[in-house]
Write a protein that holds these residues in place. Structure first.
Motif, short mmCIF file in Angstrom:
data_model
loop_
_atom_site.label_atom_id
_atom_site.label_comp_id
_atom_site.label_asym_id
_atom_site.label_seq_id
_atom_site.Cartn_x
_atom_site.Cartn_y
_atom_site.Cartn_z
N ALA A 92 0.60 -0.69 -0.13
CA ALA A 92 -0.59 -0.31 0.12
C ALA A 92 0.88 0.90 0.05
CB ALA A 92 -0.65 0.20 0.91
N SER A 124 -4.37 5.95 1.20
CA SER A 124 -4.21 4.75 1.69
C SER A 124 -2.87 5.35 2.70
CB SER A 124 -2.71 5.38 0.64
OG SER A 124 -1.89 6.28 1.37
N VAL A 127 -5.41 3.27 5.07
CA VAL A 127 -5.54 1.52 5.00
C VAL A 127 -4.64 1.07 5.55
CG1 VAL A 127 -5.36 -0.39 2.89
CG2 VAL A 127 -6.81 1.37 2.49
#
Length: 151
Positions: A92, A124, A127
């Motif tokens: 990621a 991001s 995440v």
């Protein structure tokens, strides 16, 4: 040896997770601010590259732990899950966060599509925080299920 590896894996993962969690918690307050304010706020992260040094250290510590736990059942499975989650975190970062950093020269310039880069950068990190939390949880469950070998 396993206790030492658990300690290193947990501590290094927690330190690396700290930055991702900080980004997650600040997201609601930053995602809608204007261009100049966003550039100003991003200067808060100057020097945070040092936290990034803990990312591979955590990853390799968890890999070492996983190998030390071979044949232990659930402790091994949970450590292996943590390895995969940390690998996902790095994917990621390199797939979404780093390109935004490059496109904005580490948030010193704003290209025409800066809002798209901002969304990519911010989400991001969210995440990544989730992946870190799951990895850390897997490590905690692993240590709780581990039984030292009886000699």
């Amino acid at each position: 040896m396993v206790r030492t590896l658990y300690f290193l894996a947990l501590m290094l993962t927690a330190i690396a997770m700290g930055a991702a969690l900080a980004h997650l918690f600040e997201l609601p307050n930053k995602i809608g601010i204007g261009a100049q304010d966003y550039l100003t706020v991003q200067r808060n992260y100057d020097g945070w590259w040092m936290v990034g040094l803990f990312v591979p250290a955590a990853f390799f510590a968890v890999i070492a732990l996983m190998f030390a736990l071979r044949g232990t059942g659930w402790p091994f499975v949970l450590a292996a899950a943590a390895v995969l989650l940390l690998a996902g975190e790095m994917i990621a970062f390199w797939g979404f966060t780093a390109p935004a950093n490059r496109a904005t020269e580490n948030w010193t310039i704003l290209p025409d599509n800066w809002e798209a880069w901002r969304a990519q950068w911010e989400y991001s990190h969210a995440v990544r925080a989730g992946l870190y939390l799951l990895a850390f949880g897997a490590l905690v469950l692993s240590v709780l299920s581990w039984q030292p070998a009886q000699d």
